[in-house]
Design a protein around this motif. Structure first.
Motif, PDB file in Angstrom:
ATOM      1  N   ALA A  70       2.896  31.694  -6.433  1.00  0.00           N
ATOM      2  CA  ALA A  70       1.857  30.671  -6.531  1.00  0.00           C
ATOM      3  C   ALA A  70       1.607  30.346  -7.996  1.00  0.00           C
ATOM      4  O   ALA A  70       1.618  31.224  -8.854  1.00  0.00           O
ATOM      5  CB  ALA A  70       0.574  31.162  -5.874  1.00  0.00           C
ATOM      6  N   SER A  71       1.403  29.074  -8.273  1.00  0.00           N
ATOM      7  CA  SER A  71       1.101  28.653  -9.646  1.00  0.00           C
ATOM      8  C   SER A  71      -0.416  28.566  -9.820  1.00  0.00           C
ATOM      9  O   SER A  71      -1.161  28.550  -8.846  1.00  0.00           O
ATOM     10  CB  SER A  71       1.729  27.288  -9.937  1.00  0.00           C
ATOM     11  N   THR A  76       3.328  26.214  -4.989  1.00  0.00           N
ATOM     12  CA  THR A  76       4.283  27.301  -5.071  1.00  0.00           C
ATOM     13  C   THR A  76       5.445  26.880  -5.950  1.00  0.00           C
ATOM     14  O   THR A  76       5.982  25.787  -5.780  1.00  0.00           O
ATOM     15  CB  THR A  76       4.788  27.679  -3.668  1.00  0.00           C
ATOM     16  N   ARG A  77       5.836  27.728  -6.879  1.00  0.00           N
ATOM     17  CA  ARG A  77       6.975  27.479  -7.761  1.00  0.00           C
ATOM     18  C   ARG A  77       8.126  28.368  -7.306  1.00  0.00           C
ATOM     19  O   ARG A  77       7.944  29.532  -6.965  1.00  0.00           O
ATOM     20  CB  ARG A  77       6.635  27.787  -9.218  1.00  0.00           C
TER      21      ARG A  77
END
Length: 80
Positions: A70-71, A76-77
């Motif tokens: 999560a960023s 989401t990355r």
């Protein structure tokens, strides 16, 4: 505009010039995927068409899934 940023302004300018990408005349490089093969254990092959300076060629890229998280912005990355 090309996002050519290798940390050397002279070299970056040369890469954007007509000697290489000719970014003023051809401002975009595109990739269109046509197939993804999952080989397991996070490895995959991505096939597609790469267009540079209005010339399109088939390319195959090998990749590896490195994970996700999560960023701070709530999305989401994913790393490959």
């Amino acid at each position: 505009m090309y996002a050519v940023d290798r940390g050397d302004p002279r070299r970056d300018g040369h890469l954007r010039s007509a000697d290489f990408f000719d970014a003023e005349k051809y401002p975009h490089v595109t990739f269109r995927s046509t197939k993804v093969d999952d080989h397991g254990d996070g490895e995959f092959t991505l096939e597609g068409e790469l267009t540079v300076r209005e010339t399109t060629r088939p390319v195959t890229l090998k990749g590896e899934y490195l994970g996700s998280q999560a960023s701070p912005w709530g999305d989401t990355r994913v790393g490959f």
